[in-house]
Design a protein around this motif. Structure first.
Motif, PDB file in Angstrom:
ATOM      1  N   PRO A 197      -9.497   7.101   1.485  1.00 33.34           N
ATOM      2  CA  PRO A 197      -9.344   8.068   0.389  1.00 33.34           C
ATOM      3  C   PRO A 197      -9.747   9.487   0.794  1.00 33.34           C
ATOM      4  N   ILE A 198     -10.799   9.609   1.621  1.00 37.47           N
ATOM      5  CA  ILE A 198     -11.212  10.954   2.049  1.00 37.47           C
ATOM      6  C   ILE A 198     -10.141  11.585   2.935  1.00 37.47           C
ATOM      7  N   ILE A 199      -9.672  10.803   3.917  1.00 38.26           N
ATOM      8  CA  ILE A 199      -8.612  11.328   4.795  1.00 38.26           C
ATOM      9  C   ILE A 199      -7.407  11.710   3.951  1.00 38.26           C
ATOM     10  N   SER A 200      -7.065  10.843   3.033  1.00 39.46           N
ATOM     11  CA  SER A 200      -5.898  11.048   2.188  1.00 39.46           C
ATOM     12  C   SER A 200      -6.043  12.345   1.393  1.00 39.46           C
ATOM     13  N   TYR A 201      -7.236  12.588   0.920  1.00 37.51           N
ATOM     14  CA  TYR A 201      -7.526  13.781   0.121  1.00 37.51           C
ATOM     15  C   TYR A 201      -7.376  15.040   0.966  1.00 37.51           C
ATOM     16  N   LYS A 202      -7.792  14.944   2.239  1.00 36.33           N
ATOM     17  CA  LYS A 202      -7.737  16.106   3.134  1.00 36.33           C
ATOM     18  C   LYS A 202      -6.311  16.396   3.605  1.00 36.33           C
ATOM     19  N   LEU A 203      -5.480  15.343   3.632  1.00 37.32           N
ATOM     20  CA  LEU A 203      -4.127  15.532   4.157  1.00 37.32           C
ATOM     21  C   LEU A 203      -3.284  16.323   3.161  1.00 37.32           C
ATOM     22  N   PRO A 204      -2.375  17.175   3.693  1.00 34.55           N
ATOM     23  CA  PRO A 204      -1.508  17.923   2.778  1.00 34.55           C
ATOM     24  C   PRO A 204      -0.476  16.996   2.144  1.00 34.55           C
ATOM     25  N   LEU A 205       0.108  17.462   1.047  1.00 33.23           N
ATOM     26  CA  LEU A 205       1.174  16.738   0.333  1.00 33.23           C
ATOM     27  C   LEU A 205       0.779  15.282   0.093  1.00 33.23           C
ATOM     28  N   ASP A 206       1.774  14.405   0.228  1.00 32.67           N
ATOM     29  CA  ASP A 206       1.430  12.997   0.010  1.00 32.67           C
ATOM     30  C   ASP A 206       1.466  12.214   1.324  1.00 32.67           C
ATOM     31  N   TYR A 207       1.048  12.880   2.403  1.00 32.59           N
ATOM     32  CA  TYR A 207       0.989  12.178   3.687  1.00 32.59           C
ATOM     33  C   TYR A 207       0.027  10.990   3.634  1.00 32.59           C
ATOM     34  N   GLY A 208      -0.934  11.075   2.723  1.00 32.67           N
ATOM     35  CA  GLY A 208      -1.890   9.982   2.568  1.00 32.67           C
ATOM     36  C   GLY A 208      -1.200   8.658   2.291  1.00 32.67           C
ATOM     37  N   ASP A 209      -0.002   8.730   1.706  1.00 34.60           N
ATOM     38  CA  ASP A 209       0.721   7.489   1.407  1.00 34.60           C
ATOM     39  C   ASP A 209       1.106   6.723   2.672  1.00 34.60           C
ATOM     40  N   TYR A 210       1.049   7.441   3.801  1.00 36.92           N
ATOM     41  CA  TYR A 210       1.423   6.782   5.052  1.00 36.92           C
ATOM     42  C   TYR A 210       0.256   6.027   5.683  1.00 36.92           C
ATOM     43  N   LEU A 211      -0.936   6.228   5.145  1.00 35.85           N
ATOM     44  CA  LEU A 211      -2.102   5.519   5.696  1.00 35.85           C
ATOM     45  C   LEU A 211      -2.022   4.036   5.313  1.00 35.85           C
ATOM     46  N   PRO A 212      -2.611   3.178   6.147  1.00 33.37           N
ATOM     47  CA  PRO A 212      -2.345   1.737   5.970  1.00 33.37           C
ATOM     48  C   PRO A 212      -2.695   1.160   4.603  1.00 33.37           C
ATOM     49  N   ILE A 213      -3.912   1.396   4.098  1.00 31.07           N
ATOM     50  CA  ILE A 213      -4.277   0.763   2.829  1.00 31.07           C
ATOM     51  C   ILE A 213      -3.384   1.276   1.694  1.00 31.07           C
ATOM     52  N   SER A 214      -3.094   2.569   1.704  1.00 27.91           N
ATOM     53  CA  SER A 214      -2.207   3.116   0.668  1.00 27.91           C
ATOM     54  C   SER A 214      -0.823   2.521   0.799  1.00 27.91           C
ATOM     55  N   ALA A 215      -0.335   2.485   2.033  1.00 30.35           N
ATOM     56  CA  ALA A 215       1.021   1.962   2.248  1.00 30.35           C
ATOM     57  C   ALA A 215       1.106   0.514   1.780  1.00 30.35           C
ATOM     58  N   ILE A 216       0.097  -0.263   2.141  1.00 33.49           N
ATOM     59  CA  ILE A 216       0.092  -1.673   1.737  1.00 33.49           C
ATOM     60  C   ILE A 216       0.051  -1.776   0.208  1.00 33.49           C
ATOM     61  N   GLY A 217      -0.795  -0.939  -0.411  1.00 33.23           N
ATOM     62  CA  GLY A 217      -0.925  -0.965  -1.870  1.00 33.23           C
ATOM     63  C   GLY A 217       0.313  -0.463  -2.592  1.00 33.23           C
ATOM     64  N   ASN A 218       1.094   0.351  -1.890  1.00 30.64           N
ATOM     65  CA  ASN A 218       2.288   0.926  -2.528  1.00 30.64           C
ATOM     66  C   ASN A 218       3.453  -0.029  -2.624  1.00 30.64           C
ATOM     67  N   ILE A 219       3.380  -1.138  -1.920  1.00 30.03           N
ATOM     68  CA  ILE A 219       4.530  -2.041  -1.922  1.00 30.03           C
ATOM     69  C   ILE A 219       4.805  -2.525  -3.340  1.00 30.03           C
ATOM     70  N   ILE A 220       3.757  -3.039  -3.991  1.00 34.69           N
ATOM     71  CA  ILE A 220       3.908  -3.431  -5.391  1.00 34.69           C
ATOM     72  C   ILE A 220       3.167  -2.391  -6.228  1.00 34.69           C
ATOM     73  N   GLN A 221       3.921  -1.587  -6.961  1.00 30.40           N
ATOM     74  CA  GLN A 221       3.266  -0.505  -7.696  1.00 30.40           C
ATOM     75  C   GLN A 221       2.969  -0.916  -9.134  1.00 30.40           C
ATOM     76  N   LEU A 222       2.151  -0.112  -9.798  1.00 25.29           N
ATOM     77  CA  LEU A 222       1.750  -0.388 -11.179  1.00 25.29           C
ATOM     78  C   LEU A 222       2.993  -0.647 -12.034  1.00 25.29           C
ATOM     79  N   PRO A 223       3.027  -1.772 -12.741  1.00 18.85           N
ATOM     80  CA  PRO A 223       4.209  -2.094 -13.542  1.00 18.85           C
ATOM     81  C   PRO A 223       4.385  -1.091 -14.678  1.00 18.85           C
ATOM     82  N   ASN A 224       5.616  -0.940 -15.069  1.00 18.82           N
ATOM     83  CA  ASN A 224       5.971   0.032 -16.100  1.00 18.82           C
ATOM     84  C   ASN A 224       5.977  -0.674 -17.452  1.00 18.82           C
ATOM     85  N   SER A 225       4.851  -0.721 -18.113  1.00 18.92           N
ATOM     86  CA  SER A 225       4.790  -1.472 -19.373  1.00 18.92           C
ATOM     87  C   SER A 225       5.378  -0.667 -20.528  1.00 18.92           C
ATOM     88  N   GLN A 226       5.617  -1.353 -21.646  1.00 15.64           N
ATOM     89  CA  GLN A 226       6.107  -0.663 -22.843  1.00 15.64           C
ATOM     90  C   GLN A 226       5.145   0.444 -23.226  1.00 15.64           C
TER      91      GLN A 226
END
Ligand code: ADP
Ligand code: MG
Lengths: 267, 299
Positions: A197-226
């Motif tokens: 999270p710290i590295i991600s915060y320091k990185l510009p734009l959304d490059y943090g999404d490329y870091l492993p834990i974020s990338a892994i977590g992004n596969i299944i994203q928060l469901p879009n409920s009613q």
């Protein structure tokens, strides 16, 4: 391959702590999945008491959305699986059995592959549990059952398997490099909850999404409920190829490092 | 004679320490081959390289003249330093894993358990075993699949006299079944009692290699010379406590039994009217000198 699988199974199943961890994992998972809908609706209706508009109660269990909702929730428990994997991997170093099995005639490659198989088995074990729970809850809560509702969005099950397998590759790498289970679990948590999270915060734009834990977590994203739709927020309701590719790259890298380690190490 | 293991210029360096230095040796079928050297002389490192757990810096080795190719390792049973098993598993479950690794049937397990006399304890967890039992279980594991060679690294370390006797008896019994044994030890006495061949290592260097009788025998060699060599020779050969006589460079080299000394020989010869122009107790060779050190270390 089957031989290596059998070897890993004997080691794991004869280890009592694994049974306890597996049991606790299953119990926590089942209670969360069975209790979550009632819990959310309670919170929402309590909060909604003071609102002018009435908020519809959510249904997490109706198929096909249940695939997405429940795999998303279940993935939060993957640390349990990482603990199982880390214990079984570090055991080999603590007991020095990783050395003995080479003395006994296992090749360095086989040593490596048998541990990859272990990660696969843990991921499959978890995926199987989720599949059964989703099917039970889905059948009980879906009004019109058809083959279609079972198949639509069942890709989330595969995505879940992939997410777990990738996460375990990181756990495997850390366990292999530090050899001690407590230390490895601590590092995995520290990296996931603090360092990245710290590295991600320091990185510009959304490059943090490329870091492993974020990338892994992004596969299944928060469901879009009613509920979310009421607030006009849109979420990704599908598995994006991009997320799979980033995660695959990390997974391959982690396994490659472990592979080289197994080739070059003086045991 | 069939070659079991041959190395060529094996080298291993740890930082500034040369653990194994250009090591060449050949072990043949049927030998009980001892690797003798003090602690830190490179025995474990040498075996570790031959077994694939330690990667050599340079040099090569070959098992069974290459006849088993990649599978050669399943023809070798090995214990390095100490018995290693999963402590939480029974002896039987541990051996099942070994059998799987060696692609053997579980049916071989009973045989090896009986061979090391642990069959009755097969269901006990490994962690409840005494050191001697652990060592025997390790030998059982190494014997799964009828290996052609068995490697033992300091197998009697830490054992009580009974445990030591059990292991030595087991080694000899196994060798008698035709298994070639490679045994690393820092105990001169152990190598003398058990081995047929020996290689002496010090600081990673090979000091000597050959038959135990030839290398480890204690020899007292006396060099003598007299005006009349024929007379001298005839007289000497009447002493029945002289082990051997050899003529070399116009001198006689005679091997004395341990209770004799140069002084006694000189007096005897004088009585017979033979005076010596040269009398010299041969210096101990490097190996012998080294063996003396080994012996002192182990008292
Ligand atoms: N993993 C290692 N790292 C650093 N030095 C080592 C290692 N293993 C062995 N050595 C050194 O190599 C030398 C030979 O050790 P070893 O083969 O264990 O001797 P032995 O088995 O004859 O007692 C010793 O000086 C030892 O300290
Ligand atoms: Mg040693």
């Amino acid at each position: 391959m089957f031989r290596l699988l059998q070897i890993e199974l004997i080691k794991a199943l004869k280890f009592k702590a694994i049974w306890w961890l597996g049991l606790v994992y299953f119990a926590v998972m089942a209670s969360i999945l069975f209790g979550v809908e009632a819990f959310i609706n309670k919170v929402v209706s309590d909060a909604g008491n003071n609102l002018p508009i009435s908020i519809p109660s959510v249904s997490l269990y109706s198929l096909p959305d249940a695939w997405h909702n429940l795999t998303y929730l279940a993935s939060f428990l993957k640390i349990f699986l990482a603990v199982i994997s880390i214990i079984l991997v570090t055991n080999e170093f603590n007991y020095k059995t990783v050395k003995q099995q080479i003395l006994n005639g296992l090749s360095r490659q086989e040593s490596f592959w048998s541990k990859v198989l272990l990660q696969l088995m843990i991921a499959l074990f978890s995926t199987a549990i989720i599949a059964v729970l989703v099917l039970i809850l889905g059948v009980l809560h879906t009004e019109e059952l058809s083959l279609g509702v079972f198949l639509t969005k069942s890709s989330f099950l595969f995505a879940y398997f992939f997410e777990i397998f990738s996460y375990l590759s990181l756990a495997f790498l850390i366990a292999t490099l530090v050899h001690r289970s407590g230390f490895a679990i601590g590092l995995l948590l520290l990296y996931g909850f603090v360092v990245e999270p710290i590295i991600s915060y320091k990185l510009p734009l959304d490059y943090g999404d490329y870091l492993p834990i974020s990338a892994i977590g992004n596969i299944i994203q928060l469901p879009n409920s009613q509920l979310m739709k009421i607030f006009g927020i849109e979420f990704q309701e599908y598995i994006a190829l991009n997320d799979l590719l980033i995660t695959s790259a990390w997974t391959i890298l982690f396994y490659a490092i472990v592979y080289v380690y197994y080739q070059k190490k003086d045991f | 004679m069939e070659i079991i293991l041959q190395t060529k210029k094996l080298n291993k360096q740890y930082g500034s320490i040369k653990a194994v230095n250009d090591l060449d040796f050949t072990i043949r079928k049927g030998e009980i081959f001892g690797i003798l050297g003090p602690n830190g002389s490179g025995k474990t490192t040498t075996l570790g390289m031959a077994l694939g757990v330690t990667l050599p810096q340079s040099g090569s080795f070959e098992w069974f003249e290459g006849k088993y190719g990649k599978n050669s390792r399943t023809k070798v049973g090995a214990i390095l330093e100490s018995p290693i098993f999963y402590p939480y598993m029974s002896a039987l479950d541990n051996l099942k894993i070994v059998a799987k690794i060696k692609k053997q049937n579980y049916s071989d397990i009973d045989r090896v358990l009986k061979h090391v006399e642990l069959y009755d304890r097969r269901k006990s967890p490994f962690k409840t075993f005494s050191l001697g039992m652990k060592q025997r279980l390790a030998i059982a594991a190494a014997l799964i699949g009828n290996p052609e060679a068995l490697i033992l690294d300091e197998p009697t370390n830490g054992l009580d006299p009974q445990g030591i006797a059990d292991i030595r008896e087991l080694v000899l019994r196994t060798a008698a079944e035709g298994v070639t044994i490679i045994l690393a030890s820092h105990l001169l006495d152990e190598v003398q009692k058990v081995c047929s061949h020996v290689m002496i290592l010090n600081k990673g260097n090979r000091l000597a290699i050959g038959k135990v009788d030839e290398i480890l025998q204690e020899k007292n060699i006396l060099e003598i010379k007299s005006e009349n060599m024929t007379d001298l020779k005839n007289t000497i050969s009447t002493f029945d406590d002289i082990r051997s006589i050899k003529e070399e460079d116009e001198k006689l080299l005679i091997e004395l039994s341990p209770e004799l000394s140069a002084d006694i020989i000189n007096k005897r010869l004088m009585k017979k009217g033979i005076s010596l122009s040269h009398l010299f107790m041969k210096e101990k060779s490097l190996e012998k000198f080294f063996l003396e050190i080994l012996k002192k270390e182990n008292v």
